[in-house]
Motif scaffolding. Sequence first.
Motif, PDB file in Angstrom:
ATOM      1  N   LEU A 262       8.065  92.890  33.710  1.00 38.24           N
ATOM      2  CA  LEU A 262       8.835  93.157  32.535  1.00 38.24           C
ATOM      3  C   LEU A 262      10.340  92.413  32.525  1.00 38.24           C
ATOM      4  CD1 LEU A 262       9.363  94.445  29.724  1.00 38.24           C
ATOM      5  CD2 LEU A 262      10.199  96.458  30.862  1.00 38.24           C
ATOM      6  N   GLU A 263      10.815  92.476  33.776  1.00 38.56           N
ATOM      7  CA  GLU A 263      12.265  91.748  33.983  1.00 38.56           C
ATOM      8  C   GLU A 263      12.016  90.320  33.673  1.00 38.56           C
ATOM      9  OE1 GLU A 263      15.963  91.415  34.411  1.00 38.56           O
ATOM     10  OE2 GLU A 263      15.054  93.301  34.857  1.00 38.56           O
ATOM     11  N   ASP A 264      10.794  89.667  34.073  1.00 36.87           N
ATOM     12  CA  ASP A 264      10.590  88.130  34.204  1.00 36.87           C
ATOM     13  C   ASP A 264      10.495  87.702  32.755  1.00 36.87           C
ATOM     14  OD1 ASP A 264      10.437  87.357  37.086  1.00 36.87           O
ATOM     15  OD2 ASP A 264       8.413  88.004  37.156  1.00 36.87           O
ATOM     16  N   VAL A 265      10.159  88.829  32.021  1.00 37.29           N
ATOM     17  CA  VAL A 265       9.880  88.223  30.574  1.00 37.29           C
ATOM     18  C   VAL A 265      11.026  88.455  29.805  1.00 37.29           C
ATOM     19  CG1 VAL A 265       8.558  89.331  28.385  1.00 37.29           C
ATOM     20  CG2 VAL A 265       7.268  88.979  30.341  1.00 37.29           C
ATOM     21  N   VAL A 266      11.805  89.428  30.219  1.00 31.44           N
ATOM     22  CA  VAL A 266      13.263  89.652  29.708  1.00 31.44           C
ATOM     23  C   VAL A 266      14.108  88.331  30.039  1.00 31.44           C
ATOM     24  CG1 VAL A 266      15.466  90.822  30.035  1.00 31.44           C
ATOM     25  CG2 VAL A 266      13.170  91.971  29.670  1.00 31.44           C
ATOM     26  N   CYS A 267      14.025  87.943  31.147  1.00 33.70           N
ATOM     27  CA  CYS A 267      14.788  86.610  31.367  1.00 33.70           C
ATOM     28  C   CYS A 267      14.024  85.433  30.877  1.00 33.70           C
ATOM     29  CB  CYS A 267      14.668  86.457  33.112  1.00 33.70           C
ATOM     30  SG  CYS A 267      15.427  87.790  34.104  1.00 33.70           S
ATOM     31  N   LEU A 268      12.912  85.278  30.528  1.00 34.68           N
ATOM     32  CA  LEU A 268      12.371  84.212  30.004  1.00 34.68           C
ATOM     33  C   LEU A 268      12.464  84.199  28.439  1.00 34.68           C
ATOM     34  CD1 LEU A 268       8.761  84.394  31.811  1.00 34.68           C
ATOM     35  CD2 LEU A 268      10.601  82.248  32.025  1.00 34.68           C
ATOM     36  N   VAL A 269      12.532  85.292  27.886  1.00 29.61           N
ATOM     37  CA  VAL A 269      12.802  85.305  26.226  1.00 29.61           C
ATOM     38  C   VAL A 269      14.371  84.897  26.241  1.00 29.61           C
ATOM     39  CG1 VAL A 269      13.524  87.092  24.451  1.00 29.61           C
ATOM     40  CG2 VAL A 269      11.102  87.065  25.674  1.00 29.61           C
ATOM     41  N   PHE A 270      15.382  85.292  27.222  1.00 25.62           N
ATOM     42  CA  PHE A 270      16.591  85.145  26.966  1.00 25.62           C
ATOM     43  C   PHE A 270      16.771  83.509  27.375  1.00 25.62           C
ATOM     44  CE2 PHE A 270      20.484  83.652  29.640  1.00 25.62           C
ATOM     45  CZ  PHE A 270      21.493  83.878  28.711  1.00 25.62           C
ATOM     46  N   LEU A 271      16.100  82.815  28.438  1.00 28.63           N
ATOM     47  CA  LEU A 271      16.281  81.404  28.735  1.00 28.63           C
ATOM     48  C   LEU A 271      15.496  80.521  27.280  1.00 28.63           C
ATOM     49  CD1 LEU A 271      15.354  81.128  32.321  1.00 28.63           C
ATOM     50  CD2 LEU A 271      17.534  80.609  31.320  1.00 28.63           C
ATOM     51  N   LYS A 272      14.577  81.251  26.782  1.00 27.37           N
ATOM     52  CA  LYS A 272      13.978  80.451  25.593  1.00 27.37           C
ATOM     53  C   LYS A 272      14.577  80.528  24.268  1.00 27.37           C
ATOM     54  CE  LYS A 272       9.505  79.538  23.170  1.00 27.37           C
ATOM     55  NZ  LYS A 272       8.127  79.678  23.518  1.00 27.37           N
TER      56      LYS A 272
ATOM     57  N   GLN B 102      22.206  82.007  37.771  1.00 27.61           N
ATOM     58  CA  GLN B 102      22.036  82.555  39.105  1.00 27.61           C
ATOM     59  C   GLN B 102      21.434  83.867  39.198  1.00 27.61           C
ATOM     60  OE1 GLN B 102      25.732  80.939  41.091  1.00 27.61           O
ATOM     61  NE2 GLN B 102      24.720  79.022  41.660  1.00 27.61           N
ATOM     62  N   LYS B 103      22.495  84.606  38.576  1.00 28.82           N
ATOM     63  CA  LYS B 103      22.070  86.209  38.434  1.00 28.82           C
ATOM     64  C   LYS B 103      20.746  86.400  37.751  1.00 28.82           C
ATOM     65  CE  LYS B 103      26.626  88.140  38.410  1.00 28.82           C
ATOM     66  NZ  LYS B 103      27.894  87.830  37.717  1.00 28.82           N
ATOM     67  N   THR B 104      20.348  85.545  36.815  1.00 30.52           N
ATOM     68  CA  THR B 104      19.171  85.774  36.059  1.00 30.52           C
ATOM     69  C   THR B 104      18.192  85.302  37.178  1.00 30.52           C
ATOM     70  OG1 THR B 104      20.053  85.306  33.906  1.00 30.52           O
ATOM     71  CG2 THR B 104      17.796  85.014  34.188  1.00 30.52           C
ATOM     72  N   TRP B 105      18.346  84.077  37.660  1.00 30.56           N
ATOM     73  CA  TRP B 105      17.231  83.745  38.729  1.00 30.56           C
ATOM     74  C   TRP B 105      16.747  84.909  39.844  1.00 30.56           C
ATOM     75  CZ3 TRP B 105      15.145  79.810  36.556  1.00 30.56           C
ATOM     76  CH2 TRP B 105      14.194  78.868  37.225  1.00 30.56           C
ATOM     77  N   LYS B 106      18.127  85.347  40.262  1.00 30.47           N
ATOM     78  CA  LYS B 106      17.803  86.517  41.411  1.00 30.47           C
ATOM     79  C   LYS B 106      16.805  87.726  40.803  1.00 30.47           C
ATOM     80  CE  LYS B 106      21.895  86.387  44.315  1.00 30.47           C
ATOM     81  NZ  LYS B 106      23.237  86.123  43.571  1.00 30.47           N
ATOM     82  N   LYS B 107      16.772  88.022  39.602  1.00 28.19           N
ATOM     83  CA  LYS B 107      16.064  88.965  39.057  1.00 28.19           C
ATOM     84  C   LYS B 107      14.826  88.632  38.933  1.00 28.19           C
ATOM     85  CE  LYS B 107      19.761  90.825  36.127  1.00 28.19           C
ATOM     86  NZ  LYS B 107      20.113  90.779  34.766  1.00 28.19           N
ATOM     87  N   MET B 108      14.099  87.436  38.931  1.00 24.99           N
ATOM     88  CA  MET B 108      13.012  86.732  38.664  1.00 24.99           C
ATOM     89  C   MET B 108      12.142  86.592  39.914  1.00 24.99           C
ATOM     90  SD  MET B 108      13.998  84.041  35.717  1.00 24.99           S
ATOM     91  CE  MET B 108      12.528  83.810  35.073  1.00 24.99           C
ATOM     92  N   SER B 109      10.821  86.837  39.656  1.00 25.48           N
ATOM     93  CA  SER B 109       9.795  86.588  40.698  1.00 25.48           C
ATOM     94  C   SER B 109       9.781  85.133  40.900  1.00 25.48           C
ATOM     95  CB  SER B 109       8.577  87.422  40.456  1.00 25.48           C
ATOM     96  OG  SER B 109       7.889  86.605  39.355  1.00 25.48           O
TER      97      SER B 109
END
Length: 196
Positions: A132-142, A164-171
Motif C-alpha cells: 500500500l505504501e508503495d502504491v501511495v508513493c507511485l501514485v504521487f510520482l505519477k 529521498q524520503k519517498t524512496w526510503k518508504k518504498m520496497s
Amino acid sequence: MQANKFERTIEEFDVINAQDPHKELVNGAEIPKELVYGHRMSGMLLEFDPDASEALRLAARCQHIKRWAIPREDYDMDRKGYLMWRTRLKKFHGELAGSIMEKQGYSQDEIKKVDDLLNKRRLKTDPEVQALEDVVCLVFLKYYFDDFIAKHRDEEDKLVDIVQKTWKKMSEKGHEAALAMSHSNEALSIVKKALS
C-alpha cells in the motif's frame, strides 16, 4: 446480478468521495479530487499487485476517504502540526471505512486488517502494508509530482529531499516500478539527483 459486499463497499467509498468540494481537472472535466485519487490508487494497485487481497484493494480505494473533513489549516504549519494532522487523518479514514465495511457485513477481523493498512501498522514487516505504501508513493510520482515541482520550483533541495524520503518508504519492487514509469524531464532530473 446483485453487487457483492466488496462492490457495494467500494461504491459507498466512491459516493462519499464524490462529495469532495475540491475539484481536479481530468480530461477537461472537473471531478471531485478524492474520487479521482481513490480511482488512481485502485488502478495503480492493480498494475503493481494484480493479485492484491480484498483488504488491500479496499484500503487503496479509501486511503483518503473524506479527507477534506480535516483540513491541513486546522493544524500548525510546521513538521509537528503536519504529523498530528496525518495521524488524525489515518485514524479518521480507518474509522469511517470500518463503519462502512461493518454495515456491508465484513467481520471485525477484516475491518481491523483494513484499519491496520490505513494506519501503516507494521510497515516494514507486513508485505501488504508495504505494498500500500508503495502504491501511495507511485501514485504521487505519477500524478502529483509535476504539480508539486511547479509549486516548489525554486526549492530544489526540498524536492530532492521529498524524493529521498519517498524512496526510503518504498520496497525494491516499488523502486523498480517508479523507475520504469515515464517522468517529465524535470521530474527525472530531480529523481536522479535524489538517488545519486
